[in-house]
Design a protein around this motif. Structure first.
Motif, PDB file in Angstrom:
ATOM      1  N   LEU A  35       0.828  -1.214   0.000  1.00  0.00           N
ATOM      2  CA  LEU A  35       0.000   0.000   0.000  1.00  0.00           C
ATOM      3  C   LEU A  35       0.860   1.261   0.000  1.00  0.00           C
ATOM      4  CD1 LEU A  35      -2.783   1.319   0.120  1.00  0.00           C
ATOM      5  CD2 LEU A  35      -2.703   1.123   2.621  1.00  0.00           C
ATOM      6  N   VAL A  36       1.930   1.249   0.782  1.00  0.00           N
ATOM      7  CA  VAL A  36       2.786   2.436   0.859  1.00  0.00           C
ATOM      8  C   VAL A  36       3.390   2.755  -0.500  1.00  0.00           C
ATOM      9  CG1 VAL A  36       4.905   3.389   1.831  1.00  0.00           C
ATOM     10  CG2 VAL A  36       3.309   2.178   3.311  1.00  0.00           C
ATOM     11  N   SER A  37       3.873   1.728  -1.198  1.00  0.00           N
ATOM     12  CA  SER A  37       4.492   1.972  -2.505  1.00  0.00           C
ATOM     13  C   SER A  37       3.474   2.485  -3.522  1.00  0.00           C
ATOM     14  CB  SER A  37       5.160   0.700  -3.025  1.00  0.00           C
ATOM     15  OG  SER A  37       4.204  -0.332  -3.209  1.00  0.00           O
ATOM     16  N   VAL A  38       2.232   2.003  -3.427  1.00  0.00           N
ATOM     17  CA  VAL A  38       1.192   2.458  -4.351  1.00  0.00           C
ATOM     18  C   VAL A  38       0.825   3.918  -4.079  1.00  0.00           C
ATOM     19  CG1 VAL A  38      -1.216   2.162  -5.052  1.00  0.00           C
ATOM     20  CG2 VAL A  38       0.253   0.161  -4.737  1.00  0.00           C
ATOM     21  N   THR A  39       0.585   4.254  -2.803  1.00  0.00           N
ATOM     22  CA  THR A  39       0.216   5.636  -2.483  1.00  0.00           C
ATOM     23  C   THR A  39       1.374   6.596  -2.772  1.00  0.00           C
ATOM     24  OG1 THR A  39       0.885   5.291  -0.167  1.00  0.00           O
ATOM     25  CG2 THR A  39      -1.441   4.931  -0.724  1.00  0.00           C
ATOM     26  N   GLU A  40       2.596   6.131  -2.523  1.00  0.00           N
ATOM     27  CA  GLU A  40       3.758   6.977  -2.817  1.00  0.00           C
ATOM     28  C   GLU A  40       3.877   7.216  -4.317  1.00  0.00           C
ATOM     29  OE1 GLU A  40       8.486   7.275  -1.647  1.00  0.00           O
ATOM     30  OE2 GLU A  40       7.538   5.293  -1.816  1.00  0.00           O
ATOM     31  N   ALA A  41       3.609   6.183  -5.116  1.00  0.00           N
ATOM     32  CA  ALA A  41       3.682   6.330  -6.573  1.00  0.00           C
ATOM     33  C   ALA A  41       2.630   7.305  -7.081  1.00  0.00           C
ATOM     34  CB  ALA A  41       3.515   4.959  -7.243  1.00  0.00           C
ATOM     35  N   ILE A  42       1.421   7.246  -6.517  1.00  0.00           N
ATOM     36  CA  ILE A  42       0.350   8.168  -6.937  1.00  0.00           C
ATOM     37  C   ILE A  42       0.734   9.606  -6.597  1.00  0.00           C
ATOM     38  CG2 ILE A  42      -2.040   8.861  -6.530  1.00  0.00           C
ATOM     39  CD1 ILE A  42      -2.691   5.906  -6.056  1.00  0.00           C
ATOM     40  N   GLY A  43       1.208   9.806  -5.377  1.00  0.00           N
ATOM     41  CA  GLY A  43       1.612  11.146  -4.977  1.00  0.00           C
ATOM     42  C   GLY A  43       2.779  11.669  -5.790  1.00  0.00           C
ATOM     43  N   SER A  44       3.765  10.810  -6.069  1.00  0.00           N
ATOM     44  CA  SER A  44       4.930  11.220  -6.862  1.00  0.00           C
ATOM     45  C   SER A  44       4.542  11.525  -8.301  1.00  0.00           C
ATOM     46  CB  SER A  44       6.000  10.118  -6.828  1.00  0.00           C
ATOM     47  OG  SER A  44       6.461   9.901  -5.513  1.00  0.00           O
ATOM     48  N   LEU A  45       3.596  10.781  -8.842  1.00  0.00           N
ATOM     49  CA  LEU A  45       3.114  11.036 -10.201  1.00  0.00           C
ATOM     50  C   LEU A  45       2.474  12.412 -10.283  1.00  0.00           C
ATOM     51  CD1 LEU A  45       2.586   9.927 -13.084  1.00  0.00           C
ATOM     52  CD2 LEU A  45       0.387   9.070 -12.220  1.00  0.00           C
ATOM     53  N   TRP A  46       1.646  12.736  -9.299  1.00  0.00           N
ATOM     54  CA  TRP A  46       1.004  14.053  -9.275  1.00  0.00           C
ATOM     55  C   TRP A  46       2.047  15.163  -9.129  1.00  0.00           C
ATOM     56  CZ3 TRP A  46       0.656  17.588  -5.084  1.00  0.00           C
ATOM     57  CH2 TRP A  46      -0.165  18.690  -5.344  1.00  0.00           C
ATOM     58  N   LEU A  47       3.026  14.957  -8.265  1.00  0.00           N
ATOM     59  CA  LEU A  47       4.080  15.951  -8.089  1.00  0.00           C
ATOM     60  C   LEU A  47       4.893  16.112  -9.372  1.00  0.00           C
ATOM     61  CD1 LEU A  47       5.725  17.861  -6.298  1.00  0.00           C
ATOM     62  CD2 LEU A  47       7.048  15.889  -5.528  1.00  0.00           C
ATOM     63  N   ILE A 193       0.009  27.726 -17.179  1.00  0.00           N
ATOM     64  CA  ILE A 193      -0.914  27.949 -16.060  1.00  0.00           C
ATOM     65  C   ILE A 193      -2.158  27.083 -16.215  1.00  0.00           C
ATOM     66  CG2 ILE A 193      -2.426  29.661 -14.970  1.00  0.00           C
ATOM     67  CD1 ILE A 193      -0.244  31.752 -15.592  1.00  0.00           C
ATOM     68  N   VAL A 194      -2.631  26.938 -17.453  1.00  0.00           N
ATOM     69  CA  VAL A 194      -3.780  26.055 -17.697  1.00  0.00           C
ATOM     70  C   VAL A 194      -3.432  24.623 -17.285  1.00  0.00           C
ATOM     71  CG1 VAL A 194      -5.215  25.015 -19.491  1.00  0.00           C
ATOM     72  CG2 VAL A 194      -4.784  27.473 -19.527  1.00  0.00           C
ATOM     73  N   ILE A 195      -2.226  24.171 -17.656  1.00  0.00           N
ATOM     74  CA  ILE A 195      -1.805  22.814 -17.280  1.00  0.00           C
ATOM     75  C   ILE A 195      -1.732  22.679 -15.762  1.00  0.00           C
ATOM     76  CG2 ILE A 195       0.086  21.143 -17.382  1.00  0.00           C
ATOM     77  CD1 ILE A 195       0.747  22.218 -20.166  1.00  0.00           C
ATOM     78  N   VAL A 196      -1.143  23.697 -15.102  1.00  0.00           N
ATOM     79  CA  VAL A 196      -1.045  23.650 -13.641  1.00  0.00           C
ATOM     80  C   VAL A 196      -2.434  23.583 -13.018  1.00  0.00           C
ATOM     81  CG1 VAL A 196      -0.318  24.919 -11.590  1.00  0.00           C
ATOM     82  CG2 VAL A 196       1.184  24.795 -13.565  1.00  0.00           C
ATOM     83  N   LYS A 197      -3.378  24.347 -13.553  1.00  0.00           N
ATOM     84  CA  LYS A 197      -4.749  24.311 -13.021  1.00  0.00           C
ATOM     85  C   LYS A 197      -5.358  22.927 -13.195  1.00  0.00           C
ATOM     86  CE  LYS A 197      -5.898  29.220 -13.570  1.00  0.00           C
ATOM     87  NZ  LYS A 197      -6.735  30.206 -14.297  1.00  0.00           N
ATOM     88  N   TRP A 198      -5.087  22.295 -14.329  1.00  0.00           N
ATOM     89  CA  TRP A 198      -5.571  20.926 -14.524  1.00  0.00           C
ATOM     90  C   TRP A 198      -4.976  19.993 -13.469  1.00  0.00           C
ATOM     91  CZ3 TRP A 198      -4.602  20.542 -20.539  1.00  0.00           C
ATOM     92  CH2 TRP A 198      -5.622  21.249 -21.200  1.00  0.00           C
ATOM     93  N   VAL A 199      -3.664  20.110 -13.267  1.00  0.00           N
ATOM     94  CA  VAL A 199      -2.997  19.245 -12.283  1.00  0.00           C
ATOM     95  C   VAL A 199      -3.529  19.527 -10.880  1.00  0.00           C
ATOM     96  CG1 VAL A 199      -0.784  18.598 -11.267  1.00  0.00           C
ATOM     97  CG2 VAL A 199      -0.924  19.078 -13.715  1.00  0.00           C
ATOM     98  N   LEU A 200      -3.798  20.796 -10.583  1.00  0.00           N
ATOM     99  CA  LEU A 200      -4.280  21.143  -9.247  1.00  0.00           C
ATOM    100  C   LEU A 200      -5.706  20.652  -8.997  1.00  0.00           C
ATOM    101  CD1 LEU A 200      -2.830  24.731  -8.750  1.00  0.00           C
ATOM    102  CD2 LEU A 200      -2.177  22.645  -7.556  1.00  0.00           C
ATOM    103  N   LEU A 201      -6.446  20.353 -10.057  1.00  0.00           N
ATOM    104  CA  LEU A 201      -7.764  19.751  -9.849  1.00  0.00           C
ATOM    105  C   LEU A 201      -7.638  18.417  -9.114  1.00  0.00           C
ATOM    106  CD1 LEU A 201      -9.529  20.461 -13.283  1.00  0.00           C
ATOM    107  CD2 LEU A 201      -9.999  21.559 -11.077  1.00  0.00           C
ATOM    108  N   ALA A 202      -6.504  17.760  -9.338  1.00  0.00           N
ATOM    109  CA  ALA A 202      -6.249  16.485  -8.661  1.00  0.00           C
ATOM    110  C   ALA A 202      -5.457  16.668  -7.377  1.00  0.00           C
ATOM    111  CB  ALA A 202      -5.498  15.540  -9.604  1.00  0.00           C
TER     112      ALA A 202
END
Length: 422
Positions: A35-47, A193-202
């Motif tokens: 679980l830790v590796s999965v949640t870390e991967a999701i967070g790292s992908l978003w970052l 900025i549009v891309i950042v706004k898209w990413v910030l939706l998540a």
């Protein structure tokens, strides 16, 4: 509920839920080992999606920002004096911020265990050993012999220097070429900025994943460090606010009491909206009616201040970076402090007017890269930025009105501000 419509509120809720759930599940044998590796991967992908916009956005914003300053300088003597005050105040704030926060963190350090837990939980590793940079090597690195390689390697300071050279060169081109390039980079910045706004939706999902990882690894041990961060950054912004009153009294000849009464309506609007742009009409009204600032001074200085001047930006942004260095065990050298201050000055001018969540990452990440601080902590700090952001905005509005007061007194076309009346 209205609170759920606010991205800042949703991100803060996601952080709280992630930490609580992670702390509750941590050590439970029923929790899957991966679980830790999965949640870390999701967070790292978003970052990673968020980080990919930093280099092109900073470059484009610097080109557009320098062009805006160049155009403003051609508008007359009052504008030139305003820009000189902006630069002087920003430079002074940077120096005092570095000295003040280093002293504050030495006198009131983050709990070593809480700092270790925060860094290990966010990055998956213990804090790196203190870095050292040889001054001669650092000095040679300032000339970006290959700007593309500098961008690819996140060498932000050489890239900023190249961007500034490029931007000032653009201002020397014939008008039709200058306008074409500025419009191009303005479009690039808007696209990023549009891309950042898209990413910030998540952002709620990304922050939830990162905070869940933090909670699974270390429980609630990082809470103390996060509270320390909120108080530290907020205190810096409050210091900026308090410093504006004696500056208005010394250089603007307006008593602190009168200045406080005059600007209070603008501060209230800034507190409620967390937007300097939204507060601009009230600022103009306060300057004209409460501080006797002529329309031609208020109408020029305040929009210019909102466009290119945020006094709390380098203060708060450097506070974020110095906090990260502190909890990570990084001891910046003088060269790294200079690099961080230079980048903080540049991005504080170029990133004005961006949405709060966008400007936080775009303003702080380049300073982290310049000083060698890990950016993996930024999403967690973004989640609790809602409180310091209030003081950021109030500080900016207070500083804008303070500078307007100074420039009004020095403007040769108007009389000195009238004394207070009963």
């Amino acid at each position: 509920m209205n609170i759920l419509k606010s991205l800042s509120a949703r991100v803060l809720i996601a952080l709280t839920l992630g930490l609580a759930l992670g702390a509750a599940l941590g050590g439970n044998p029923a929790v899957p080992a991966g679980l830790v590796s999965v949640t870390e991967a999701i967070g790292s992908l978003w970052l990673g999606f968020l980080q990919m916009t930093v280099i092109p956005l900073v470059f484009a914003l610097l080109v557009v920002g320098v062009a805006a300053v160049s155009d403003a300088l051609s508008a007359g003597r009052l504008t030139a004096r305003a820009l000189a005050w902006f630069a002087l105040l920003l430079a002074g704030a940077i120096v005092l911020t570095v000295l003040g926060y280093e002293a504050a963190l030495a006198a009131w350090p983050v709990s070593p265990e809480s700092a270790r837990v925060l860094v290990a939980g966010a990055t998956g590793a213990d804090a790196p050993p203190p870095q050292s940079i040889e001054f001669g090597a650092w000095l040679k690195s300032l000339a970006p012999s290959n700007p593309v390689a500098a961008a690819a390697g996140n060498a932000i300071l050489p890239l900023v220097i190249f961007a500034l050279f490029f931007a000032f060169a653009v201002t020397r081109l014939p008008e039709h070429q200058r306008i074409l390039l500025v419009q191009f980079f303005d479009a690039v910045a808007d696209t990023m900025i549009v891309i950042v706004k898209w990413v910030l939706l998540a952002a709620p999902l990304g922050v939830f994943a990162l905070s869940l990882t933090l909670g699974l690894r270390s429980g609630l041990g990082a809470t103390g460090a996060l509270l320390h961060y909120i108080l530290l950054v907020s205190a810096g912004c409050v210091t900026v606010i308090l410093a504006c009153y004696p500056l208005a009294a010394i250089f603007g000849r307006v008593s602190p009491v009168r200045f406080a009464r005059a600007i209070a309506p603008a501060q209230v609007v800034a507190f409620s909206t967390q937007s300097s742009i939204a507060t601009l009409p009230v600022m103009v009204e306060c300057a004209r009616k409460n501080l006797d600032v002529p329309e031609h001074v208020a109408g020029l200085v305040l929009p210019l201040a909102v466009a290119v001047f945020r006094l709390t930006s380098p203060v708060a942004n450097l506070a974020v970076v110095l906090f990260i260095c502190h909890v990570s065990g990084i001891e910046p050298t003088l060269a790294q402090f200079v690099a961080a201050g230079f980048v903080a000055f540049a991005v504080s001018i170029s990133s004005v007017g961006l949405p709060g969540q966008v400007s936080f990452f775009v303003s702080v990440a380049p300073i982290c890269l310049a000083i060698g601080a890990p950016i993996e902590l930024l999403p967690l700090l973004l989640a609790v930025e809602v409180i310091p952001d209030i003081f950021r905005t109030v500080g900016n509005v207070t500083a804008d009105l303070m500078v307007t007061t100074l420039l009004n007194r020095g403007d040769k076309g108007v009389r000195v501000i009238a004394p207070e009346t009963a």
